[in-house]
Each structure stands twice: as structure tokens, then as C-alpha cells.
Design a protein around this motif. Structure first.
Motif, PDB file in Angstrom:
ATOM      1  N   SER A  23       0.793  -1.225   0.000  1.00  0.00           N
ATOM      2  CA  SER A  23       0.000   0.000   0.000  1.00  0.00           C
ATOM      3  C   SER A  23       0.825   1.275   0.000  1.00  0.00           C
ATOM      4  O   SER A  23       0.354   2.312  -0.469  1.00  0.00           O
ATOM      5  CB  SER A  23      -0.954   0.010   1.211  1.00  0.00           C
ATOM      6  OG  SER A  23      -0.218   0.074   2.432  1.00  0.00           O
ATOM      7  N   ASN A  24       2.071   1.210   0.517  1.00  0.00           N
ATOM      8  CA  ASN A  24       2.866   2.437   0.578  1.00  0.00           C
ATOM      9  C   ASN A  24       3.200   2.978  -0.813  1.00  0.00           C
ATOM     10  O   ASN A  24       3.624   4.122  -0.959  1.00  0.00           O
ATOM     11  CB  ASN A  24       4.162   2.205   1.373  1.00  0.00           C
ATOM     12  CG  ASN A  24       5.102   1.234   0.697  1.00  0.00           C
ATOM     13  OD1 ASN A  24       4.753   0.088   0.470  1.00  0.00           O
ATOM     14  ND2 ASN A  24       6.305   1.682   0.382  1.00  0.00           N
ATOM     15  N   HIS A  25       3.006   2.150  -1.857  1.00  0.00           N
ATOM     16  CA  HIS A  25       3.227   2.609  -3.232  1.00  0.00           C
ATOM     17  C   HIS A  25       2.014   3.342  -3.793  1.00  0.00           C
ATOM     18  O   HIS A  25       2.086   3.872  -4.899  1.00  0.00           O
ATOM     19  CB  HIS A  25       3.549   1.412  -4.140  1.00  0.00           C
ATOM     20  CG  HIS A  25       4.820   0.717  -3.786  1.00  0.00           C
ATOM     21  ND1 HIS A  25       6.067   1.259  -4.026  1.00  0.00           N
ATOM     22  CD2 HIS A  25       5.043  -0.489  -3.196  1.00  0.00           C
ATOM     23  CE1 HIS A  25       6.999   0.424  -3.608  1.00  0.00           C
ATOM     24  NE2 HIS A  25       6.410  -0.635  -3.096  1.00  0.00           N
ATOM     25  N   TYR A  26       0.915   3.354  -3.036  1.00  0.00           N
ATOM     26  CA  TYR A  26      -0.334   3.914  -3.555  1.00  0.00           C
ATOM     27  C   TYR A  26      -0.896   4.948  -2.585  1.00  0.00           C
ATOM     28  O   TYR A  26      -1.786   4.647  -1.772  1.00  0.00           O
ATOM     29  CB  TYR A  26      -1.336   2.779  -3.816  1.00  0.00           C
ATOM     30  CG  TYR A  26      -0.793   1.788  -4.808  1.00  0.00           C
ATOM     31  CD1 TYR A  26      -0.865   2.039  -6.180  1.00  0.00           C
ATOM     32  CD2 TYR A  26      -0.131   0.638  -4.375  1.00  0.00           C
ATOM     33  CE1 TYR A  26      -0.314   1.157  -7.097  1.00  0.00           C
ATOM     34  CE2 TYR A  26       0.419  -0.249  -5.284  1.00  0.00           C
ATOM     35  CZ  TYR A  26       0.332   0.016  -6.642  1.00  0.00           C
ATOM     36  OH  TYR A  26       0.882  -0.854  -7.544  1.00  0.00           O
ATOM     37  N   PRO A  27      -0.378   6.182  -2.651  1.00  0.00           N
ATOM     38  CA  PRO A  27      -0.799   7.222  -1.700  1.00  0.00           C
ATOM     39  C   PRO A  27      -2.270   7.567  -1.790  1.00  0.00           C
ATOM     40  O   PRO A  27      -2.832   8.147  -0.862  1.00  0.00           O
ATOM     41  CB  PRO A  27       0.085   8.417  -2.077  1.00  0.00           C
ATOM     42  CG  PRO A  27       0.542   8.145  -3.476  1.00  0.00           C
ATOM     43  CD  PRO A  27       0.654   6.664  -3.581  1.00  0.00           C
ATOM     44  N   GLY A  28      -2.926   7.197  -2.895  1.00  0.00           N
ATOM     45  CA  GLY A  28      -4.353   7.436  -3.001  1.00  0.00           C
ATOM     46  C   GLY A  28      -5.159   6.638  -2.003  1.00  0.00           C
ATOM     47  O   GLY A  28      -6.330   6.955  -1.755  1.00  0.00           O
TER      48      GLY A  28
END
Length: 400
Positions: A243-248
Motif C-alpha cells: 500500500s505504501n506505493h499507492y498514496p491514493g
């Protein structure tokens, strides 16, 4: 070129975490599949009389395999008995090491967001550790209540408790820090299930078999139950790991709700495959399209709100560069002045107009659409400054 010790340390620990995690999750998936595909032996046949509860034939890697599961224990224990435990232990150990190195030693960057809660580093770490220990205690106590006899109700209560905890963590940590702690909580529960319930149950089974006594089936049933819980935890945990790759997701205003929705997607997918393993694929087929619809429904609902940029005057690149220099360049420079970084995070540099222009989409996503950058808002970027950057981008990101 400077040698970034911390970056390589994080890489090494993360790699170990992935290797052991893949081994653990793979074993979980396989044994749940195996358990659900066993066929009872012929009634009153020699296998049935020997205590075989189920068997399965499979072909893989150019050979045939015959697997048998005993209802309790075989007449005599084999000389070599394989145990599955170290995958779980080393996954948790490496995960906790990564949590400590990245989120506790670097709490000011990755864990604390002063705009969320102005807490000290020590307080943040204590809250994080308390969440890990307290969550296991509550979960274990819940498993010892009559609710455990009602699988659906138990799952719903547990899901609501974890969702409430996710919300609470977003009130004290950065979105990214809250997400990783929910993942660490679930991982701690899973590993503690192995250490505290599954392994003692298996040791009791082996000890009784060695003594030639009839084993008590209760520890084995509890172990099987906790193994199934772990199986349903896996896909939500895997999402949190990436999830840390997807700030959305973690940067959303309602990040805890986004996490809950995506966890439901993972649980639904896992449940479909468990039903399929039981030969009930047709009954559970609706779960896959429903999970697909829910996933994209969450994506649509979580899409960044259209920011009212107003009809203000044109924003110059000089204004934008001034903001970025003050708020971002301490980290995103060839030689960062922020002591937590020896090289710019993700090799993103924002020292020149050309570099800013090249990263314009990432700047929009992480400073305008969400507030995930600067990390923990350590440089105190204001909403007015974000608005100016957003207006400049909306006006075409002109550099002349």
C-alpha cells in the motif's frame, strides 16, 4: 556516490520478510486447500480402521503423490515428522525489524504527522507497540467466548474491531504509519496463533501419540480454527504490504474506510477460493464479480476531490519552485540536508525547474490530491501552498 547504509539495510530486511512471507502464505494456502480436498477412505477399509480421516492423490513435478490425514494420530509416529513454524516466526521477526528500522527509528518521517497529532517519538512508538500487544490479547479473548462457535458472527465482530482500530490509528499516526500498523497487528495475531495455539496443539498431539495414548481432539480443533483465521487474514495483509506505493489509499481523508473496503475485497476473494476448494465454486462464483465491482467502486469513491482552484492570477514557476525548495528539497536533492536521508527518496530530485517539471504528476498526486508529501509534513507545507502548486499544474505547469 554515497553508500546509503539504511536503504540497503531496509532492502535486506524487506527481502527476507518477503521470502519468509511467501513461504508462510504458500504453506497456509496449500494446507487449507489440502484439508478441503481430502476424500474419506472406504468405510471399514484398512485405512479407515487405521484412523485415516481423508486422503488425496495429486500429480506435480512429473510424479504422483498420495497424501493421507489421520483423524487424530497414526498407529505409530514416523521417524521424520515435518513441522511448519519457522516460516511464521521469521516472517514476524523480519516484519517487526522492518517496522522498527523504518517506522520507529524514522518515526518523525514515516510515523508521525504533526498535522494529525502532535505527539512525541516515544509516545508514537509506545502507541504502536501497545496496539500490537493489545490487539492479540483482545482477539485471543474473543476466541474464547461462545461467539467462536458462530463463524460468520465472529468474523464480522473481528472485522468491525479491526476497522475501529484502523480509524483510531489514523487519528494519531500518518496514513502510511496507520496502515502499516494495521498490517503489523494482523501479522502479530497470525504469528501468535502459530506460537501460542497451533504449535502447542500439535505438540500435545505428538506427545499423546508417543505415549500411545488417545489424543485429546480439542487442541487440534483449536489449531485448525486459528489456521483458518490466518488464511483469511493473508490477502488484506498482502495489500497493506504494497500500500505504501499507492498514496491514493493511505493518503485519503477516509483512509481507514478505504482500507476496510479493500480488506473486504481480499476476504471475498479468499472465501471464493476456499469454497472452490470444497467443490462449491458455482455457489461462490458471484463473489469474484462482486469483489471486482467493490474494488472499482472504492477506486471511484476514493478518487481525489476536484479542488476548487478558483480564478486567481497565474502562478509562476518561480513561486512553485520557491515553495518546493523550502518544503521538499531538504529530502529531494542530490545531497539531502535532512539527516534521515543520504540519497533522495526514490531517486526523486526537485532542485531544478526541469526536475520539477519531470515529476509534475507525482507532485500533483502526493501534495495536491493527497497530503502524503512531505512525509509526515515535517516541513509544514501549508494548504495555501498546496493550492498554489495545484493551480500552477491546472494552468498547464508553464515554466516560462
Amino acid at each position: 556516490m554515497a553508500f546509503d547504509v539504511m536503504e540497503w539495510l531496509q532492502l535486506g530486511i524487506r527481502w527476507i520478510h518477503m521470502i519468509t512471507g511467501v513461504a508462510w502464505i504458500g504453506a497456509s494456502f496449500y494446507f487449507i486447500w489440502l484439508d478441503m480436498n481430502l476424500t474419506p477412505p472406504a468405510k471399514d477399509g484398512h485405512k479407515d480402521k487405521d484412523g485415516v480421516g481423508g486422503e488425496l492423490w495429486a500429480i506435480h513435478g512429473g510424479g504422483f503423490y498420495e497424501v493421507q490425514k489421520y483423524r487424530l494420530a497414526p498407529p505409530a509416529l514416523p521417524p521424520h515428522l515435518h513441522w511448519f513454524k519457522y516460516e511464521a516466526y521469521f516472517t514476524w521477526i523480519s516484519g517487526f525489524a522492518l517496522l522498527s528500522v523504518l517506522y520507529y527509528f524514522g518515526a518523525e518521517i514515516y510515523l508521525i504527522d504533526k498535522s494529525v497529532a502532535d505527539i512525541s517519538k516515544d509516545a508514537a512508538i509506545l502507541i504502536g507497540l501497545g496496539a500490537l500487544v493489545g490487539s492479540w490479547i483482545i482477539y485471543d479473548l474473543l476466541c474464547k467466548t461462545p461467539l467462536i462457535l458462530h463463524q460468520g458472527a465472529f468474523g464480522l465482530v473481528l472485522f468491525l474491531l479491526l476497522t475501529a482500530e484502523a480509524w483510531a490509528l489514523t487519528q494519531v499516526f500518518s496514513g502510511r504509519g496507520a496502515y502499516i500498523h494495521v498490517g503489523a497487528i494482523i501479522g502479530t495475531i497470525m504469528a501468535a496463533n502459530v506460537l501460542m495455539i497451533i504449535m502447542p496443539g500439535q505438540r500435545a498431539l505428538v506427545a499423546a501419540a508417543e505415549k500411545g495414548e488417545a489424543p485429546d481432539p480439542a487442541p487440534g480443533l483449536r489449531a485448525k480454527q486459528r489456521s483458518l483465521h490466518n488464511n483469511y487474514f493473508t490477502l488484506p495483509v498482502l495489500f497493506i504490504m504494497i500500500s505504501n506505493h499507492y498514496p491514493g489509499t493511505f493518503g485519503h481523508e477516509y483512509s481507514w474506510l478505504v482500507l476496510a473496503g479493500l480488506a473486504i475485497v481480499g476476504i471475498m476473494v479468499r472465501h471464493y477460493f476456499n469454497m472452490k476448494n470444497q467443490g462449491r465454486a458455482k455457489q461462490g462464483f458471484f463473489l469474484l464479480p462482486l469483489a471486482f465491482i467493490l474494488f472499482f467502486g472504492i477506486a471511484w469513491l476514493a478518487a481525489p476531490k476536484q479542488i476548487d482552484l478558483g480564478d486567481g492570477p497565474a502562478v509562476s514557476i518561480d513561486t512553485v519552485q520557491s515553495i518546493i525548495t523550502e518544503r521538499c528539497v531538504s529530502c529531494h536533492a542530490a545531497k539531502p540536508t535532512n539527516e534521515d536521508f543520504e540519497t533522495p527518496p526514490k531517486a526523486v530530485k526537485l532542485e531544478t525547474v526541469a526536475e520539477i517539471k519531470r515529476e509534475i504528476n507525482r507532485i500533483r498526486q502526493q501534495t495536491v490530491d493527497s497530503h502524503t508529501m512531505p512525509l509526515g509534513n515535517i516541513t509544514n507545507m501549508t494548504d495555501a501552498e498546496r493550492l498554489l502548486i495545484g493551480r500552477w499544474i491546472a494552468q498547464g505547469g508553464k515554466t516560462d
